[in-house]
Every structure is written in C-alpha cells, then in structure tokens.
Design an enzyme around this catalytic site. Structure first.
Site, mmCIF file in Angstrom:
data_model
loop_
_atom_site.group_PDB
_atom_site.id
_atom_site.type_symbol
_atom_site.label_atom_id
_atom_site.label_comp_id
_atom_site.label_asym_id
_atom_site.label_seq_id
_atom_site.Cartn_x
_atom_site.Cartn_y
_atom_site.Cartn_z
ATOM 1 N N ASP A 146 73.573 55.525 82.581
ATOM 2 C CA ASP A 146 72.690 56.425 83.010
ATOM 3 C C ASP A 146 71.550 55.681 83.906
ATOM 4 O O ASP A 146 71.092 56.268 84.771
ATOM 5 C CB ASP A 146 71.836 56.977 81.689
ATOM 6 C CG ASP A 146 72.830 57.961 81.063
ATOM 7 O OD1 ASP A 146 73.885 58.281 81.604
ATOM 8 O OD2 ASP A 146 72.483 58.475 80.104
ATOM 9 N N GLU A 157 79.773 60.046 88.153
ATOM 10 C CA GLU A 157 79.079 59.335 89.225
ATOM 11 C C GLU A 157 79.484 59.458 90.463
ATOM 12 O O GLU A 157 79.407 58.696 91.469
ATOM 13 C CB GLU A 157 79.739 57.593 88.793
ATOM 14 C CG GLU A 157 81.234 57.702 89.219
ATOM 15 C CD GLU A 157 82.244 58.213 88.404
ATOM 16 O OE1 GLU A 157 83.432 57.884 88.581
ATOM 17 O OE2 GLU A 157 82.112 59.044 87.558
ATOM 18 N N ASN A 178 79.997 51.881 81.710
ATOM 19 C CA ASN A 178 79.886 52.488 80.444
ATOM 20 C C ASN A 178 80.674 51.807 79.314
ATOM 21 O O ASN A 178 80.048 51.821 78.287
ATOM 22 C CB ASN A 178 80.286 53.968 80.578
ATOM 23 C CG ASN A 178 79.340 54.866 81.555
ATOM 24 O OD1 ASN A 178 78.234 54.550 81.052
ATOM 25 N ND2 ASN A 178 79.627 56.055 81.900
ATOM 26 N N ASP A 197 80.972 57.802 95.570
ATOM 27 C CA ASP A 197 81.735 57.400 94.287
ATOM 28 C C ASP A 197 81.544 56.043 93.945
ATOM 29 O O ASP A 197 81.537 55.243 94.688
ATOM 30 C CB ASP A 197 83.110 57.719 94.274
ATOM 31 C CG ASP A 197 83.578 57.798 92.788
ATOM 32 O OD1 ASP A 197 83.595 58.703 92.170
ATOM 33 O OD2 ASP A 197 84.349 56.929 92.468
#
Length: 171
Positions: free
Chosen positions: A116, A142, A107, A99
C-alpha cells in the site's frame, strides 16, 4: 461573498446581492453553503480511490466518454476570430497505462502494508509530476491510467518517459 470549501481549500464562492441580510437569513445562507460543501465531499468520495486519492475506475469511464465526445465535437469546429484558443492540429489527448512491475512480490515478501505504501508513493509522485489538468486514475490493484491533456505525441511521450525514469530512480 460566501466561500465554498473542500478539503480545507476554497473551491468556489457564492455571491448574494441583497438589500439586507438579517441574522436569520445569514444562518440560512451559511447552512446552504455547508450543505453544498457536504454534497461536494460525497461526490468527491464516490469518484476517488480510497487508498491513493486518485480518480477511480468507475470515474475513468465517465471522464473518458466525456473527453472523447468533447474532442470529437472540437474536431469539427472551425477556428474563428472569436475563438480565443487556436487548436493545434497535432495536439491530442493521450492515454497511458502504468503497471507496477513485481508488485505481487512486494506484497508477498514485505506484506500488504508495504505494498500500500508503494501505491501511495507512486500516486503522490504522479500528482506532483503531471499537470493538474491531467486525469490520473487508479484502475485496479497496481494498475494506473493517465489521460494527458492536449499536447503533441512527442511531448506526451517525453513526459511519460521522464516520469518512468524518475520512478525507476526512486526508492
């Protein structure tokens, strides 16, 4: 001999033994090979995450069920002289979950394109770091899952920790 290609790489060969192969039959064989290549592409696209190219969550369930069934069957098989691969009693497959810490912050601060890019770089590093036989999945957002092929707990733990350190040390 007719190569079967996927992503511009030969993944198989169709061997046909005939007395003669006229041009009409050759056209049919070539068409069959292209149809089979297209079929492989469709299968591959349905199994893979669009962004990272890793296996996707839907494929995870199928592969994990298959692996668990195979491992259960192999547990009950005895090693015989005809069995070329001796199974180590301490070797198993291992599942690990990754994770990405603080991904929402990436983000929010830098935008989804940057997020991304982080996911793409992580996926690339996973593919070069782990064995080709290890199964690598993008599980969602993620989150990533790895199924490492048969090895000892100590070796699996060491490999995963070395990967964590490599990611921690990268930019």
């Amino acid at each position: 001999w007719h190569p079967i290609c996927h992503a511009e790489e030969a993944v198989g060969i169709i061997y046909i033994e005939v007395m003669e192969l006229d041009s009409n039959k050759q056209i049919l064989v070539n068409a069959f090979c292209r149809i089979f290549e297209n079929y492989l592409k469709v299968l591959n696209n349905s199994e893979r995450d669009k962004l990272t190219g890793l296996l996707n969550r839907q494929t995870f369930e199928l592969k994990l069920n298959t692996l668990l069934k195979k491992q259960a069957r192999n547990q009950y098989k005895e090693n015989t002289a005809s069995n070329q691969r001796c199974k180590r009693l301490d070797a198993s497959s291992w599942l690990a979950i990754i994770d990405v810490d603080h991904f929402k912050k990436v983000n929010d601060e830098f935008g989804h394109i940057c997020g991304d890019e982080v996911l793409l770089k992580l996926a690339e590093k996973m593919q070069t770091f782990f064995r080709r036989s290890d199964l690598l999945f993008r599980f969602g957002g993620e989150e990533f899952v790895m199924v490492l092929g048969p090895t000892t707990f100590e070796l699996a733990e060491e490999k995963i920790e070395n990967f964590r350190k490599e990611i921690e040390g990268s930019e």
